[in-house]
Every structure is written in structure tokens, then in C-alpha cells.
Design a protein around this motif. Structure first.
Motif, short mmCIF file in Angstrom:
data_model
loop_
_atom_site.label_atom_id
_atom_site.label_comp_id
_atom_site.label_asym_id
_atom_site.label_seq_id
_atom_site.Cartn_x
_atom_site.Cartn_y
_atom_site.Cartn_z
N THR A 1 0.83 -1.21 0.00
CA THR A 1 0.00 0.00 0.00
C THR A 1 0.86 1.25 0.00
O THR A 1 0.57 2.24 -0.69
N LEU A 2 1.96 1.21 0.74
CA LEU A 2 2.87 2.34 0.79
C LEU A 2 3.57 2.53 -0.55
O LEU A 2 3.71 3.66 -1.04
N VAL A 3 4.01 1.44 -1.17
CA VAL A 3 4.64 1.53 -2.49
C VAL A 3 3.69 2.16 -3.49
O VAL A 3 4.07 3.04 -4.28
N GLN A 4 2.43 1.76 -3.45
CA GLN A 4 1.44 2.33 -4.37
C GLN A 4 1.23 3.81 -4.10
O GLN A 4 1.12 4.62 -5.04
N ALA A 5 1.19 4.20 -2.83
CA ALA A 5 1.02 5.61 -2.48
C ALA A 5 2.21 6.45 -2.93
O ALA A 5 2.07 7.59 -3.36
N LEU A 6 3.42 5.87 -2.84
CA LEU A 6 4.63 6.60 -3.22
C LEU A 6 4.81 6.70 -4.73
O LEU A 6 5.31 7.70 -5.24
N THR A 7 4.44 5.64 -5.44
CA THR A 7 4.77 5.54 -6.86
C THR A 7 3.58 5.67 -7.80
O THR A 7 3.77 5.94 -8.99
N GLY A 8 2.37 5.42 -7.30
CA GLY A 8 1.20 5.39 -8.16
C GLY A 8 1.03 4.07 -8.87
O GLY A 8 0.10 3.90 -9.67
N GLU A 9 1.91 3.10 -8.59
CA GLU A 9 1.84 1.78 -9.21
C GLU A 9 1.52 0.73 -8.16
O GLU A 9 2.13 0.72 -7.08
N ASP A 10 0.58 -0.16 -8.47
CA ASP A 10 0.25 -1.26 -7.57
C ASP A 10 1.21 -2.41 -7.83
O ASP A 10 1.17 -3.02 -8.90
N VAL B 1 4.29 7.65 8.55
CA VAL B 1 3.57 7.89 7.30
C VAL B 1 2.19 7.26 7.34
O VAL B 1 1.94 6.31 8.09
N SER B 2 1.32 7.79 6.51
CA SER B 2 0.01 7.19 6.30
C SER B 2 -0.25 7.14 4.81
O SER B 2 -0.37 8.19 4.16
N ALA B 3 -0.35 5.95 4.26
CA ALA B 3 -0.67 5.81 2.84
C ALA B 3 -2.10 6.26 2.56
O ALA B 3 -2.41 6.69 1.45
N ARG B 4 -2.96 6.18 3.58
CA ARG B 4 -4.37 6.55 3.39
C ARG B 4 -4.55 8.06 3.32
O ARG B 4 -5.25 8.57 2.45
N THR B 5 -3.90 8.80 4.22
CA THR B 5 -4.08 10.26 4.26
C THR B 5 -2.99 11.02 3.52
O THR B 5 -3.15 12.20 3.21
N GLY B 6 -1.86 10.36 3.24
CA GLY B 6 -0.75 11.03 2.59
C GLY B 6 0.23 11.67 3.55
O GLY B 6 1.27 12.20 3.12
N GLU B 7 -0.05 11.62 4.85
CA GLU B 7 0.84 12.22 5.83
C GLU B 7 2.22 11.57 5.77
O GLU B 7 2.35 10.35 5.78
N GLY B 8 3.26 12.39 5.72
CA GLY B 8 4.63 11.90 5.79
C GLY B 8 5.21 11.40 4.48
O GLY B 8 6.41 11.08 4.43
N LEU B 9 4.43 11.32 3.40
CA LEU B 9 4.94 10.75 2.15
C LEU B 9 6.04 11.62 1.54
O LEU B 9 7.05 11.10 1.05
N ASP B 10 5.84 12.94 1.57
CA ASP B 10 6.88 13.82 1.01
C ASP B 10 8.17 13.72 1.83
O ASP B 10 9.27 13.71 1.26
N GLU B 11 8.02 13.66 3.16
CA GLU B 11 9.21 13.52 4.01
C GLU B 11 9.91 12.20 3.73
O GLU B 11 11.16 12.14 3.69
N LEU B 12 9.14 11.15 3.51
CA LEU B 12 9.74 9.84 3.23
C LEU B 12 10.48 9.86 1.90
O LEU B 12 11.59 9.32 1.80
N ARG B 13 9.91 10.48 0.88
CA ARG B 13 10.60 10.58 -0.41
C ARG B 13 11.92 11.32 -0.25
O ARG B 13 12.95 10.91 -0.80
N ALA B 14 11.90 12.44 0.48
CA ALA B 14 13.12 13.21 0.69
C ALA B 14 14.16 12.41 1.47
O ALA B 14 15.36 12.46 1.18
N THR B 15 13.70 11.64 2.45
CA THR B 15 14.61 10.81 3.26
C THR B 15 15.23 9.71 2.42
O THR B 15 16.43 9.42 2.54
#
Length: 324
Positions: A24-33, A155-169
């Protein structure tokens, strides 16, 4: 695919307990399932390796390998992890460190994966105080090990919280990273092999070292059959040359799917010699229900690349056993 930070090609692999939100997190980060099988979607668990591409804020991209978290699929997890350079360890904020978290950590450490980023997933299911407590618990578990300095990102894949920080990290962790495997000769452990009507045999895998281009000849090991590369793709895009550190699909001429299967190795001809024995430094972690010491002659399953074969441990120097 763009070069990863520092001009290197880097592969990111997930790790973690079942239902801790890796796919679920990979899909939220990449847009790919990454889950492509109907059974995976029906059961809500990853069974086979999944793949995606993660675009990073600095313009680079990482190839992503998503691995199963269920204890029955540890072999697939090891097969996916052998080609990665950077680990994304997913730990659910409402669950914490669990048995397969520990098992996957052990695999990452034994494989010598240099860097790890922790995603504290399902942040939306807990309050701020509990999330902070769980982050401290995770840091405590990692203290004293190779990932003691790993960043922990809620992070939350459902709400999007923390995704930008995770990408930067992840971009920061990939910067200047030296690939776990390198070399000038092409080596690609096969994790999928199938036939496409009108095209013939296609194999996929993470290119460990070297480069592959259309027209190249490769040796299929351990059998020794020769195949010619008709075309190469990286994440569905045709390329004139695939370089180490990429997820690669190769259309092969001269072999069918009965001659090249998952677990086999494609290599530049004459560069790899198959063997049924090898010397190794051994780290024994013990196993539930097993004797405290590993005795010489013990039968084991040897995981190498995408292959798993039966083997026997023979201790050198006249030793009868090795303690955990």
C-alpha cells in the motif's frame, strides 16, 4: 529511468511483517500497484515479488522491489532482497516490531544491505503520543546494530501524511550509496520467465552487475545454454542499454521458457562457473526448535540470487559445531 542520486543506479526493497502496509505504501509513493496477481488482490497479501519505480524530489528515480511479508514466503523475500541496495523497513504504528520484522531484519543484515529507512506506517490509526512512543521503540530495537542511525518516518498511505518527508529521506539515503553488488560482467538472477505471443521468451530480474544491450549473447546457468538479447526494457520503456542497478526485462532469442526459469542466472558467457560447493564465513543466528549449536553435516536450504537449493554445512578446521 533517471540515474539515482550521485549518478548511481539504486534499487530499493521493502521489508517487514505481513499487513504492515508495504504494498500500500509503495502504491502511495509511486502510483503503481506492485501486487499484480488476482489472488494477491483477493487475499490482500503479497505472494510474489512486485515492482515499481519511485520518482524522487531531486529528479532521480529508484527501482522498487516489493517483497512478501508472510512467513511462508521468506524465500521470495530473500530472492527480492539479494538485488537491493537500500531497504525500506515498514513497521505498523499500531502493531510495532513483529516476528517477520525480526526475520526480515536478519536477512537484510546477513545480505550486507548498507542502508535502511524505516517507515512507521498506518500513522492515521494512532494518536501522536503513541506514534512517538512506537518510534522510540523502533529506535531502541535498532540500537547497536547496522541500522542504528536509520531515519524513522511516520507515514500514512491513506491520508498522505509523511509521504513527502519519506521521499526526501529516501533520496538522501540513496545519495552517494555504493551498490551492494558491482562488477564489469553482466549478471542477472532471473525472478520471472514467461512467453509473449509474437515475441517469445521474456525474463525479468535486477541486473546485479555489468550492462546488457540488444544483440548481446548471454549464458543461461547452470545449464550453459546460450541466448541472444532481442530487446531490453526498464520499467516498460525500451532502452538501447540496461545498466547495473536497474530492474530489467529482456526478450531472448534461442531459448524457451522450459530452458530459462526463475532461480537461474544470466551471465556474460564464460564469466561464471557453476559449482556445487563453496567456502563461506558463516553467521549462525539459531532457529526455533533447533539445537543451540549448528553441527557439521547439518542439512540446510541455500538461498542465492533467486535460487534456493538443498545443501549441507561442513565446518572447516575439524570443528564439530558452531554456537549461535
Amino acid at each position: 529511468m533517471s540515474a539515482a542520486a550521485g549518478g548511481r543506479r539504486v534499487v530499493l526493497g521493502t521489508a517487514g511483517h505481513i499487513d504492515h502496509g508495504k504494498s500500500t505504501l509503495v502504491q502511495a509513493l509511486t502510483g503503481e500497484d506492485p501486487d499484480r496477481l488476482a489472488e494477491e488482490k483477493r487475499r490482500g497479501i503479497t505472494i510474489e515479488l512486485g515492482f515499481a519505480q519511485l520518482e524522487l524530489p531531486d529528479g532521480s528515480a529508484l527501482g522498487v522491489v516489493d517483497v512478501p511479508g508472510h512467513e511462508r514466503f521468506v524465500r521470495q523475500m530473500i530472492a527480492g532482497s539479494t538485488g537491493i541496495d537500500l531497504a525500506l523497513l515498514c513497521i505498523a504504528a499500531d502493531d510495532g516490531v513483529m516476528p517477520q520484522t525480526e526475520e526480515h531484519l536478519a536477512v537484510l543484515e546477513l545480505l550486507g544491505i548498507a542502508r535502511c529507512v524505516v517507515a512507521l506506517t498506518k500513522r492515521d490509526l494512532v494518536d501522536e503520543e503513541w506514534a512517538a512512543f512506537m518510534a522510540d521503540e523502533v529506535r531502541g530495537r535498532l540500537a547497536g546494530g547496522p541500522y542504528a542511525d536509520a531515519a524513522v518516518v511516520p507515514v500514512s498511505a491513506r491520508t498522505g501524511e509523511g509521504l513527502d518527508e519519506l521521499r526526501a529521506t529516501l533520496a538522501e539515503a540513496a545519495r552517494g550509496l555504493v551498490r551492494a553488488k558491482d562488477g564489469s560482467s553482466a549478471r542477472l538472477p532471473v525472478d520471472r520467465a514467461f512467453s509473449i505471443k509474437g515475441s517469445g521468451t521474456v525474463v525479468t530480474g535486477t541486473l546485479w552487475s555489468g550492462q546488457v544491450a540488444p544483440g548481446d549473447e548471454l549464458e543461461v546457468l547452470p545449464g550453459g545454454t546460450r541466448a541472444r538479447v532481442r530487446s531490453a526494457q526498464i520499467h516498460g520503456q525500451p532502452v538501447e542499454r540496461a545498466e547495473a542497478g536497474n530492474r530489467v526485462a529482456l526478450n531472448l532469442a534461442g531459448v524457451d521458457t522450459g530452458e530459462v526459469r526463475p532461480g537461474m542466472l544470466l551471465a556474460a558467457p564464460g564469466t561464471v562457473e557453476p559449482t556445487d560447493r563453496f567456502d563461506a564465513w558463516l553467521t549462525y543466528l539459531g532457529a526455533p526448535g533447533a539445537p543451540e549449536a549448528l553441527e557439521t553435516g547439518t542439512r540446510v536450504r541455500v538461498a542465492h540470487g533467486t535460487a534456493e537449493v538443498p545443501g549441507r554445512v561442513l565446518l572447516m578446521g575439524g570443528r564439530a559445531e558452531r554456537g549461535a
